[in-house]
Design an enzyme around this catalytic site. Sequence first.
Site, mmCIF file in Angstrom:
data_model
loop_
_atom_site.group_PDB
_atom_site.id
_atom_site.type_symbol
_atom_site.label_atom_id
_atom_site.label_comp_id
_atom_site.label_asym_id
_atom_site.label_seq_id
_atom_site.Cartn_x
_atom_site.Cartn_y
_atom_site.Cartn_z
ATOM 1 N N LYS A 16 34.675 40.774 29.739
ATOM 2 C CA LYS A 16 33.343 40.208 29.976
ATOM 3 C C LYS A 16 33.416 38.697 30.154
ATOM 4 O O LYS A 16 32.772 38.126 31.028
ATOM 5 C CB LYS A 16 32.401 40.567 28.815
ATOM 6 C CG LYS A 16 31.920 41.982 28.819
ATOM 7 C CD LYS A 16 31.012 42.269 29.987
ATOM 8 C CE LYS A 16 31.069 43.719 30.396
ATOM 9 N NZ LYS A 16 32.272 44.129 31.119
ATOM 10 N N GLU A 65 37.505 44.848 26.154
ATOM 11 C CA GLU A 65 36.231 44.761 26.849
ATOM 12 C C GLU A 65 35.590 43.388 26.661
ATOM 13 O O GLU A 65 35.017 42.818 27.599
ATOM 14 C CB GLU A 65 35.297 45.869 26.368
ATOM 15 C CG GLU A 65 33.900 45.849 26.960
ATOM 16 C CD GLU A 65 33.862 45.998 28.464
ATOM 17 O OE1 GLU A 65 32.794 45.742 29.053
ATOM 18 O OE2 GLU A 65 34.893 46.347 29.082
ATOM 19 N N HIS A 120 53.788 39.170 18.747
ATOM 20 C CA HIS A 120 54.890 39.525 19.634
ATOM 21 C C HIS A 120 54.731 38.875 21.008
ATOM 22 O O HIS A 120 55.082 39.471 22.028
ATOM 23 C CB HIS A 120 54.980 41.048 19.778
ATOM 24 C CG HIS A 120 55.292 41.741 18.497
ATOM 25 N ND1 HIS A 120 56.533 41.683 17.891
ATOM 26 C CD2 HIS A 120 54.512 42.493 17.686
ATOM 27 C CE1 HIS A 120 56.513 42.373 16.781
ATOM 28 N NE2 HIS A 120 55.290 42.878 16.621
ATOM 29 N N CYS A 176 29.798 46.351 49.105
ATOM 30 C CA CYS A 176 29.222 46.564 50.428
ATOM 31 C C CYS A 176 27.986 47.451 50.336
ATOM 32 O O CYS A 176 27.914 48.349 49.511
ATOM 33 C CB CYS A 176 30.214 47.174 51.400
ATOM 34 S SG CYS A 176 31.706 46.229 51.667
ATOM 35 N N TRP A 208 31.657 42.880 51.418
ATOM 36 C CA TRP A 208 32.600 42.334 50.442
ATOM 37 C C TRP A 208 33.947 42.292 51.134
ATOM 38 O O TRP A 208 34.492 43.328 51.518
ATOM 39 C CB TRP A 208 32.639 43.217 49.192
ATOM 40 C CG TRP A 208 33.426 42.662 48.044
ATOM 41 C CD1 TRP A 208 33.004 41.755 47.118
ATOM 42 C CD2 TRP A 208 34.768 43.012 47.682
ATOM 43 N NE1 TRP A 208 33.996 41.519 46.193
ATOM 44 C CE2 TRP A 208 35.093 42.275 46.523
ATOM 45 C CE3 TRP A 208 35.721 43.874 48.218
ATOM 46 C CZ2 TRP A 208 36.329 42.379 45.884
ATOM 47 C CZ3 TRP A 208 36.959 43.969 47.594
ATOM 48 C CH2 TRP A 208 37.248 43.234 46.443
ATOM 49 N N ASN A 247 31.268 50.674 55.532
ATOM 50 C CA ASN A 247 31.823 50.541 54.185
ATOM 51 C C ASN A 247 33.133 51.308 54.148
ATOM 52 O O ASN A 247 33.234 52.399 54.709
ATOM 53 C CB ASN A 247 30.885 51.138 53.136
ATOM 54 C CG ASN A 247 29.666 50.288 52.898
ATOM 55 O OD1 ASN A 247 29.559 49.177 53.403
ATOM 56 N ND2 ASN A 247 28.724 50.807 52.126
ATOM 57 N N GLY A 248 34.126 50.775 53.444
ATOM 58 C CA GLY A 248 35.397 51.464 53.315
ATOM 59 C C GLY A 248 36.523 50.670 53.938
ATOM 60 O O GLY A 248 36.384 49.490 54.285
ATOM 61 N N ARG A 272 25.713 45.243 44.157
ATOM 62 C CA ARG A 272 26.984 45.887 44.462
ATOM 63 C C ARG A 272 28.074 44.860 44.775
ATOM 64 O O ARG A 272 29.259 45.201 44.763
ATOM 65 C CB ARG A 272 26.818 46.848 45.648
ATOM 66 C CG ARG A 272 25.939 48.040 45.333
ATOM 67 C CD ARG A 272 25.637 48.840 46.579
ATOM 68 N NE ARG A 272 26.820 49.486 47.109
ATOM 69 C CZ ARG A 272 27.127 50.771 46.920
ATOM 70 N NH1 ARG A 272 26.332 51.525 46.187
ATOM 71 N NH2 ARG A 272 28.201 51.297 47.441
ATOM 72 N N GLU A 320 34.983 37.924 33.524
ATOM 73 C CA GLU A 320 34.159 38.317 34.665
ATOM 74 C C GLU A 320 33.074 37.307 35.005
ATOM 75 O O GLU A 320 32.868 36.980 36.178
ATOM 76 C CB GLU A 320 33.495 39.676 34.394
ATOM 77 C CG GLU A 320 34.406 40.864 34.535
ATOM 78 C CD GLU A 320 33.669 42.163 34.268
ATOM 79 O OE1 GLU A 320 33.823 43.100 35.064
ATOM 80 O OE2 GLU A 320 32.931 42.237 33.264
ATOM 81 N N LYS A 372 29.921 45.486 42.029
ATOM 82 C CA LYS A 372 29.479 46.459 41.041
ATOM 83 C C LYS A 372 30.122 47.811 41.269
ATOM 84 O O LYS A 372 30.547 48.481 40.339
ATOM 85 C CB LYS A 372 27.947 46.577 41.102
ATOM 86 C CG LYS A 372 27.358 47.486 40.028
ATOM 87 C CD LYS A 372 27.581 46.912 38.650
ATOM 88 C CE LYS A 372 26.896 47.717 37.567
ATOM 89 N NZ LYS A 372 27.217 47.218 36.226
#
Length: 610
Positions: free
Chosen positions: A487, A483, A506, A2, A74, A100-101, A27, A490, A605
């Site tokens: 990526k 990581e 396992h 947002c 968002w 926002n929030g 964002r 995402e 973001k």
Amino acid sequence: MCGIIGFTGRREAAPILMDGLKRLEYRGYDSAGLITGTGNSLHLRKKAGRLAELGKVLGGQPAPGTFGISHTRWATHGGATDANAHPHLSADGSIAVVHNGVIENYQQLKHQLQADGVTFHSETDTEVIVHLIAHYYQGDLLHAVRQTVELLKGTYGLAVVSKHEPDVLVGARLGSPLVIGIGDDGTYLASDATALAGYADKVVYLNDRQICQLDPDNWVIRNQDLDTVDEPVRDIAHYLGDYDAEKGDYPHYMLKEIYEQPDAVANAMRGRLDQGDCTAHFGGLNLTSQQLRGTERIVMTACGTSYHAGLVGEYLFEELARLPAEVEYASELRYRNPPMSRDTVVLAITQSGETADTLAALKEAKRMGHTSLAICNTVGSSIAREACGGVYLHAGPEIGVASTKAFTSQCTVLAMLALYFGRTRHLSAVQGQKIIDDLHALPDAVRAALRCHDRVKELANRYGDMHNCLYLGRQYLYPAALEGALKLKEISYVHAEGYPAAEMKHGPIALVDQDTPSVFLVPRGNVFDKVMSNMQEIKARGGPVIAVCSEGDKEVEAVADDVVTVPDVPEYLQPIVCSIPLQLFAYEVAVLRGCDVDKPRNLAKSVTVE
């Protein structure tokens, strides 16, 4: 997540608002809208989808006026629809709000308002705010906002306008950032200083539970009791540095930021390595010698990519500083009550400095009396100001949603922090100097690692139609495997999982087949032979193997189906150089599959909601 931008001044507002929203696209959002004012009329325009869709609306229906507020949303409460997009209007159309929030008690407030005859036109939690403000409005917008926020539970960054008070903007903040911008042509209100670049010369950050009122020539900040509060006014350059939001010759921000990593790593180290004392120095830690030597435990807290950097930090603190260290997801830590002794330092790791869960975990640690530190890339952010001390990355703006240079910069700073703590304990001057030499050589090693790009592109073309992928590494390279998998998930939407290589048998080995490649991180190190055995287990079951290994490693080349090489560096720096081919692989697969690399679906973001 947002974005808010507001303006009141002596220019047309709509072009400024649209330009500011474009700067906040990174964002993450799924709808956008704005409202401007002329005299006692408000002009609302909003649309689901990207900003280009809102631009089309404005092309057919311009929004005139020299004051206004705007928002990229968002979705949290309610889907990405025109009706749920911000701004939201009061029943009589006289007051507009962007937010926002998350308002946690919105259902209770909504039921009360409905009982009073208010009709709702969206599924959002935000709409209750504008109806409450209208309920309390008696000719003073600031007072109405103040009465409203007293009823709200949760987090908010608000911008409010009313047709009854032309040229006036009111803002309020609790847990979601707001910054006032001061320029020659008017005043601004935004959720991120980057939206104000090129417009405002000075900025002032609001703190929690503060309210502000702006007009074209003046601004004031007040506390809950409406007493005037003095906050520092800073040059915007203090927060943005050499802000560069252009892609240049790169097709995507993500690729640009991958290639900026040699400089980003160098910037993270600049002025912080002390050859004389064979240690690192940080100007903002604010730790006394007694606190430093009395630290007996490090608890790191973070989310997403920053969590993976924290896992690298756990190995670093334990090996280089001999300090017990652990990493907690901030979303879990904030609701737990783990036993932590007074000699524990809590270290928050964040790129944006606004991550809601990380901020809440940091506040809880402070409330319990622990020394709190932060590693952050954004100057003046909420976490940077909340922590007792910390370290800025100086990586420069990261616009691509999938973090790249912030991750490698975080790992670099964590290595320097481990050196810093280690030199107060057991590390000798010789050992400290060796680490400094290794760190000085790191930017060139990252630069050399980038030369794998053409080879990685070949592998993306070969494996780009995969549906699943495993990433495997051990010790320092286990976080790098996590990581790498993140990526790929995402930005290319390929299902991927990262595991310690030995744990693969396992459970995850059940996924192995000829269509599921496994990416092994296997540069030379203490567990090289063990990882090679794990690789053979995958090969024996017909799974394709991609290996990231040291240059010229014939042993790995003999086993793996495909090899990408990286420069030799000490094990504690391997996550940084090995991340480069993993970032490039995710990028090239995403491009091949036609994905929106810089703005992947459903992601943001800066995650400013829980």
